[in-house]
Design a protein around this motif. Structure first.
Motif, short mmCIF file in Angstrom:
data_model
loop_
_atom_site.label_atom_id
_atom_site.label_comp_id
_atom_site.label_asym_id
_atom_site.label_seq_id
_atom_site.Cartn_x
_atom_site.Cartn_y
_atom_site.Cartn_z
N CYS A 43 0.74 -1.28 -0.33
CA CYS A 43 0.14 0.20 0.06
C CYS A 43 1.17 1.22 0.14
O CYS A 43 1.60 1.52 0.55
N MET A 44 0.69 2.29 -0.81
CA MET A 44 1.19 3.29 -1.04
C MET A 44 0.16 4.73 -0.69
O MET A 44 -0.82 4.33 -1.40
N ILE A 45 1.31 5.83 -0.34
CA ILE A 45 0.53 6.91 0.71
C ILE A 45 1.35 7.60 -0.04
O ILE A 45 2.57 7.79 0.01
N ARG A 46 0.73 9.08 -0.72
CA ARG A 46 1.04 10.48 -1.04
C ARG A 46 1.10 11.31 -0.07
O ARG A 46 -0.17 11.31 0.24
N ASP A 47 2.17 12.46 0.38
CA ASP A 47 1.99 13.24 0.95
C ASP A 47 1.49 14.31 -0.54
O ASP A 47 1.97 14.57 -1.78
N PRO A 48 0.09 14.70 -0.46
CA PRO A 48 -0.05 16.02 -1.15
C PRO A 48 0.16 17.09 -1.26
O PRO A 48 -0.10 17.94 -2.69
N LYS A 49 1.46 18.26 -1.12
CA LYS A 49 1.82 18.58 -0.60
C LYS A 49 3.26 18.46 -1.47
O LYS A 49 3.74 19.54 -2.72
N THR A 50 3.64 17.56 -1.24
CA THR A 50 5.23 17.80 -1.36
C THR A 50 4.87 16.22 -2.54
O THR A 50 6.19 16.45 -3.56
N GLY A 51 4.74 15.70 -2.78
CA GLY A 51 4.59 14.19 -3.22
C GLY A 51 5.47 13.18 -2.26
O GLY A 51 5.70 12.32 -3.42
N HIS A 52 5.80 13.26 -1.71
CA HIS A 52 6.48 12.23 -1.10
C HIS A 52 5.91 11.27 -1.00
O HIS A 52 4.31 11.50 -0.59
N LEU A 53 6.46 9.76 -0.85
CA LEU A 53 5.86 8.40 -0.92
C LEU A 53 6.29 7.89 0.27
O LEU A 53 7.62 7.08 0.26
N LEU A 54 5.27 6.89 0.28
CA LEU A 54 5.62 6.28 1.93
C LEU A 54 5.26 3.97 1.46
O LEU A 54 3.49 4.46 0.82
N LEU A 55 5.26 3.65 1.19
CA LEU A 55 5.25 1.85 0.83
C LEU A 55 5.28 1.01 1.42
O LEU A 55 6.18 1.05 2.06
N PHE A 56 3.95 0.81 2.21
CA PHE A 56 4.77 -0.36 2.97
C PHE A 56 4.04 -1.79 2.32
O PHE A 56 3.18 -1.74 1.63
N VAL A 57 4.86 -2.40 2.90
CA VAL A 57 5.14 -3.71 2.12
C VAL A 57 5.23 -4.83 3.42
O VAL A 57 5.97 -4.73 4.44
N GLU A 58 3.99 -5.87 3.06
CA GLU A 58 3.60 -6.78 3.92
C GLU A 58 5.28 -7.64 3.62
O GLU A 58 5.21 -7.60 2.78
N THR A 59 5.78 -7.92 4.42
CA THR A 59 7.26 -9.55 4.44
C THR A 59 7.01 -10.69 6.25
O THR A 59 6.86 -9.78 6.84
N PRO A 60 7.51 -11.26 5.08
CA PRO A 60 7.79 -13.00 6.18
C PRO A 60 8.26 -11.90 7.70
O PRO A 60 8.02 -12.77 8.36
N ASP A 61 9.38 -11.65 7.59
CA ASP A 61 10.42 -11.04 8.66
C ASP A 61 9.61 -10.00 9.27
O ASP A 61 9.95 -9.46 10.75
N ALA A 62 8.72 -9.31 9.20
CA ALA A 62 8.30 -8.08 9.43
C ALA A 62 7.44 -8.61 10.77
O ALA A 62 7.92 -8.06 11.84
N ALA A 63 6.49 -9.31 10.86
CA ALA A 63 6.45 -10.07 12.43
C ALA A 63 7.56 -10.21 13.51
O ALA A 63 7.40 -9.72 14.74
N GLU A 64 8.07 -11.02 13.31
CA GLU A 64 9.87 -11.64 13.91
C GLU A 64 10.30 -9.95 14.12
O GLU A 64 10.93 -9.38 15.22
N ALA A 65 10.54 -9.02 13.56
CA ALA A 65 11.20 -7.95 13.91
C ALA A 65 10.47 -6.94 14.22
O ALA A 65 11.29 -6.02 15.50
N LYS A 66 8.87 -6.83 14.65
CA LYS A 66 8.26 -6.17 15.57
C LYS A 66 8.74 -7.18 17.05
O LYS A 66 8.44 -6.55 18.46
N GLN A 67 8.99 -8.51 17.38
CA GLN A 67 9.09 -8.52 18.42
C GLN A 67 11.21 -8.20 18.69
O GLN A 67 10.37 -8.33 20.03
N ARG A 68 11.12 -7.55 18.20
CA ARG A 68 12.50 -6.75 17.80
C ARG A 68 12.58 -6.23 19.75
O ARG A 68 11.82 -5.41 19.76
N SER A 69 13.33 -5.80 20.09
CA SER A 69 13.98 -4.96 21.22
C SER A 69 15.14 -4.07 20.45
O SER A 69 16.29 -4.43 20.09
N GLY A 70 15.59 -2.69 21.08
CA GLY A 70 16.16 -1.51 20.32
C GLY A 70 15.94 -0.85 19.39
O GLY A 70 14.46 -1.48 18.57
N LYS A 71 15.88 0.02 18.77
CA LYS A 71 16.09 1.72 18.40
C LYS A 71 15.85 1.42 16.66
O LYS A 71 16.91 -0.16 16.61
N ASN A 72 15.00 1.59 16.22
CA ASN A 72 15.16 1.29 14.61
C ASN A 72 16.34 2.38 14.17
O ASN A 72 16.92 3.12 14.68
#
Length: 137
Positions: A43-72
């Motif tokens: 799912c991609m979303i866009r800033d209507p003013k600047t055009g910046h795009l954010l893309l959200f992608v489901e990945t198999p390792d995202a569930a494991e990363a969600k459980q991680r500790s520590g800073k992004n």
């Protein structure tokens, strides 16, 4: 050579839910020719003013990363556009964010930020608004 950033990608477990959460948080919109739908794995979303795009992608390792500790390794720093830092933090928490750390005042009165996590645990910071910064200068 010079390059530019096409978009920012966020790995996640539920692309639609997380893109919807960030869409409301940032005031972004769906792409006109590619609206997001429940069950979409990207799912991609866009800033209507600047055009910046954010893309959200489901990945198999995202569930494991969600459980991680520590800073992004990479995170967003948000500056409230029309509200105060406190109001922004309260609104985000009411919508499902959680407070990870409160560093307001760390460097003296009127300084600092609040670290929050989105519903999937991705950390981001809420800074003071431009008006709050100007009032302490």
């Amino acid at each position: 050579m010079v390059a530019f950033i096409s978009h920012t990608t966020v790995d996640c477990t539920d692309a639609y839910a997380l893109s919807t959460w960030w869409k409301v948080t940032l005031g972004y919109t769906d792409l006109d020719d590619d609206p997001n739908g429940l069950g979409d794995e990207e799912c991609m979303i866009r800033d209507p003013k600047t055009g910046h795009l954010l893309l959200f992608v489901e990945t198999p390792d995202a569930a494991e990363a969600k459980q991680r500790s520590g800073k992004n390794r990479i995170h967003f720093d948000l500056r409230p556009a029309t509200s105060s830092q406190e109001q922004e933090v309260e609104a985000l928490v009411a919508r499902g964010a959680s407070v990870v750390g409160d560093l307001r005042g760390k460097y003296g009165p009127g300084t600092g930020w609040v670290v929050l996590a989105d519903p999937e645990g991705n950390e981001f910071c809420v800074l003071r608004s431009e008006a709050e910064r100007a009032a302490t200068v």
